[in-house]
Design a protein around this motif. Structure first.
Motif, PDB file in Angstrom:
ATOM      1  N   PRO A 190       0.803  -1.195  -0.002  1.00 19.51           N
ATOM      2  CA  PRO A 190       0.149  -0.144  -0.001  1.00 19.51           C
ATOM      3  C   PRO A 190       0.754   1.354   0.009  1.00 19.51           C
ATOM      4  N   ALA A 191       0.510   2.258  -0.862  1.00 21.75           N
ATOM      5  CA  ALA A 191       1.191   3.735  -0.789  1.00 21.75           C
ATOM      6  C   ALA A 191       1.035   4.245   0.581  1.00 21.75           C
ATOM      7  N   PRO A 192       2.110   4.773   1.135  1.00 17.20           N
ATOM      8  CA  PRO A 192       2.169   5.641   2.238  1.00 17.20           C
ATOM      9  C   PRO A 192       1.055   6.675   2.138  1.00 17.20           C
ATOM     10  N   ALA A 193       0.309   6.627   3.351  1.00 17.30           N
ATOM     11  CA  ALA A 193      -0.613   7.595   3.374  1.00 17.30           C
ATOM     12  C   ALA A 193      -0.180   9.060   3.482  1.00 17.30           C
ATOM     13  N   PHE A 194      -0.773  10.226   2.935  1.00 12.28           N
ATOM     14  CA  PHE A 194      -0.216  11.367   3.397  1.00 12.28           C
ATOM     15  C   PHE A 194      -1.453  12.569   3.002  1.00 12.28           C
ATOM     16  N   GLU A 195      -1.554  13.532   3.402  1.00 16.66           N
ATOM     17  CA  GLU A 195      -2.222  14.778   3.078  1.00 16.66           C
ATOM     18  C   GLU A 195      -1.272  15.878   3.020  1.00 16.66           C
ATOM     19  N   LEU A 196      -1.307  16.771   1.898  1.00 16.88           N
ATOM     20  CA  LEU A 196      -0.742  17.731   1.447  1.00 16.88           C
ATOM     21  C   LEU A 196      -1.322  18.958   1.005  1.00 16.88           C
ATOM     22  N   PRO A 197      -1.220  20.145   1.172  1.00 15.82           N
ATOM     23  CA  PRO A 197      -1.713  21.248   0.617  1.00 15.82           C
ATOM     24  C   PRO A 197      -1.587  21.373  -0.805  1.00 15.82           C
ATOM     25  N   VAL A 198      -2.507  22.008  -1.591  1.00 17.84           N
ATOM     26  CA  VAL A 198      -2.467  22.299  -3.165  1.00 17.84           C
ATOM     27  C   VAL A 198      -1.364  23.473  -3.247  1.00 17.84           C
ATOM     28  N   PHE A 199      -0.280  23.341  -4.122  1.00 15.14           N
ATOM     29  CA  PHE A 199       0.677  24.272  -4.121  1.00 15.14           C
ATOM     30  C   PHE A 199      -0.093  25.576  -4.390  1.00 15.14           C
ATOM     31  N   SER A 231      -1.958  27.160  -2.144  1.00 14.63           N
ATOM     32  CA  SER A 231      -3.261  27.333  -1.248  1.00 14.63           C
ATOM     33  C   SER A 231      -2.960  26.658  -0.107  1.00 14.63           C
ATOM     34  N   GLU A 232      -2.704  27.182   0.990  1.00 15.11           N
ATOM     35  CA  GLU A 232      -2.667  26.574   2.400  1.00 15.11           C
ATOM     36  C   GLU A 232      -4.159  25.986   2.716  1.00 15.11           C
ATOM     37  N   SER A 233      -5.238  26.421   2.266  1.00 16.84           N
ATOM     38  CA  SER A 233      -6.478  25.857   2.698  1.00 16.84           C
ATOM     39  C   SER A 233      -6.957  24.789   1.944  1.00 16.84           C
ATOM     40  N   ARG A 234      -6.536  24.582   0.957  1.00 16.48           N
ATOM     41  CA  ARG A 234      -6.870  23.269  -0.053  1.00 16.48           C
ATOM     42  C   ARG A 234      -5.992  22.155   0.112  1.00 16.48           C
ATOM     43  N   HIS A 235      -6.414  21.165   0.625  1.00 14.03           N
ATOM     44  CA  HIS A 235      -5.534  19.957   0.633  1.00 14.03           C
ATOM     45  C   HIS A 235      -5.938  18.644  -0.103  1.00 14.03           C
ATOM     46  N   VAL A 236      -5.072  17.686  -0.406  1.00 16.79           N
ATOM     47  CA  VAL A 236      -5.595  16.565  -0.761  1.00 16.79           C
ATOM     48  C   VAL A 236      -4.901  15.459  -0.024  1.00 16.79           C
ATOM     49  N   TYR A 257       4.550  28.433 -13.610  1.00 21.26           N
ATOM     50  CA  TYR A 257       4.170  29.429 -15.007  1.00 21.26           C
ATOM     51  C   TYR A 257       4.658  29.046 -16.490  1.00 21.26           C
ATOM     52  N   GLU A 258       5.823  28.513 -16.503  1.00 22.17           N
ATOM     53  CA  GLU A 258       6.371  28.137 -17.902  1.00 22.17           C
ATOM     54  C   GLU A 258       5.844  26.896 -18.171  1.00 22.17           C
ATOM     55  N   HIS A 259       5.552  26.087 -17.343  1.00 25.06           N
ATOM     56  CA  HIS A 259       4.901  24.780 -17.753  1.00 25.06           C
ATOM     57  C   HIS A 259       3.800  24.510 -17.119  1.00 25.06           C
ATOM     58  N   PRO A 260       2.651  25.204 -17.607  1.00 26.14           N
ATOM     59  CA  PRO A 260       1.307  25.005 -16.867  1.00 26.14           C
ATOM     60  C   PRO A 260       0.674  23.610 -17.226  1.00 26.14           C
ATOM     61  N   VAL A 261       0.012  23.163 -16.256  1.00 25.52           N
ATOM     62  CA  VAL A 261      -0.646  21.801 -16.197  1.00 25.52           C
ATOM     63  C   VAL A 261      -2.023  22.090 -15.654  1.00 25.52           C
ATOM     64  N   SER A 262      -3.131  21.089 -16.076  1.00 24.14           N
ATOM     65  CA  SER A 262      -4.080  20.895 -15.508  1.00 24.14           C
ATOM     66  C   SER A 262      -4.231  19.927 -14.171  1.00 24.14           C
ATOM     67  N   TYR A 263      -3.349  19.248 -14.007  1.00 28.04           N
ATOM     68  CA  TYR A 263      -3.316  18.611 -12.807  1.00 28.04           C
ATOM     69  C   TYR A 263      -2.932  19.175 -11.778  1.00 28.04           C
ATOM     70  N   THR A 264      -3.260  18.461 -10.593  1.00 25.17           N
ATOM     71  CA  THR A 264      -2.918  19.124  -9.045  1.00 25.17           C
ATOM     72  C   THR A 264      -1.326  19.071  -8.795  1.00 25.17           C
ATOM     73  N   SER A 265      -0.817  20.072  -8.322  1.00 23.61           N
ATOM     74  CA  SER A 265       0.550  20.048  -7.832  1.00 23.61           C
ATOM     75  C   SER A 265       0.299  20.467  -6.162  1.00 23.61           C
ATOM     76  N   LEU A 266       1.210  19.457  -5.464  1.00 25.84           N
ATOM     77  CA  LEU A 266       0.852  19.783  -3.924  1.00 25.84           C
ATOM     78  C   LEU A 266       2.476  20.169  -3.651  1.00 25.84           C
ATOM     79  N   ALA A 267       2.364  20.830  -2.391  1.00 20.67           N
ATOM     80  CA  ALA A 267       3.621  21.063  -1.915  1.00 20.67           C
ATOM     81  C   ALA A 267       4.019  20.206  -0.668  1.00 20.67           C
ATOM     82  N   ASP A 268       5.208  19.663  -0.740  1.00 20.18           N
ATOM     83  CA  ASP A 268       6.187  18.993   0.400  1.00 20.18           C
ATOM     84  C   ASP A 268       7.431  19.460   0.359  1.00 20.18           C
ATOM     85  N   PRO A 269       7.389  20.823   0.843  1.00 19.29           N
ATOM     86  CA  PRO A 269       8.766  21.685   1.141  1.00 19.29           C
ATOM     87  C   PRO A 269       9.713  20.941   2.139  1.00 19.29           C
TER      88      PRO A 269
END
Length: 180
Positions: free
Chosen positions: A32-41, A43-48, A108-120
């Motif tokens: 099983p993939a390790p569980a996680f929840e991260l903010p959408v890049f 947007s600190e208020s939206r998480h996936v 900005y240079e490589h726009p995509v329609s899929y979701t990018s999350l932040a894991d700094p």
């Protein structure tokens, strides 16, 4: 120059941390993939949460703004994202940059329609045992990691596409058989 040195240092630190997690890499595929929840890049208020995507095949792609092969993978992953049915497939990109300015410029240079999350802090990357960039994982509808791809060359997209289509078709065939 100072920014470049900081990026190189943070990269070395991340790879050192990931190298110590090398044993975890061997145990991720087939489990099983390790569980996680991260903010959408951006947007600190939206998480996936990965758990919320159960029932879909997921391509999980770890990237950074300084990663050359990521510049090649993004347009190809965007095309893949657009050609597969959204009810069966999703693509999540997890950014590992410590500062938001690099990935913001990259997106900005490589726009995509899929979701990018932040894991700094790289916490999710550590859970998956990353040892190189970019690294992607194909996860089945039940949340099991089916494959890992470290690095990226344009011809790799065909292998990834085939794995995902096979999982979608296999899952769809299984659901159709259950319905009869």
């Amino acid at each position: 120059m100072r920014n470049s040195i900081a990026r190189i240092f943070s990269t070395l630190v991340m790879f050192a941390a990931c190298a110590s997690a090398h044993a975890a890499v061997e145990t991720v595929v087939g489990n099983p993939a390790p569980a996680f929840e991260l903010p959408v890049f951006g947007s600190e208020s939206r998480h996936v949460a990965l758990e919320s995507l159960r029932g879909k095949v997921v391509l999980l792609d770890f990237w950074a703004s300084w990663c050359g092969p990521c510049r090649q993978s993004f347009p190809l992953y965007e095309k893949l994202h657009g050609e597969l049915p959204a009810q069966d497939f999703t693509l999540l990109a997890i950014n590992l940059d410590e500062m938001a300015d690099g990935p913001a410029a990259f997106l900005y240079e490589h726009p995509v329609s899929y979701t990018s999350l932040a894991d700094p802090a790289g916490d999710v990357a550590k859970k998956f045992g990353l040892i190189g960039m970019p690294t992607s994982f194909v996860i089945d509808r039940d949340g099991v990691v089916r494959s890992r791809h470290t690095g990226f060359k344009p011809q790799d997209i065909e292998v990834v596409r085939g794995e995902i289509r096979e999982l979608i078709a296999g899952s769809t065939a299984g659901r159709q058989a259950d319905a009869n």
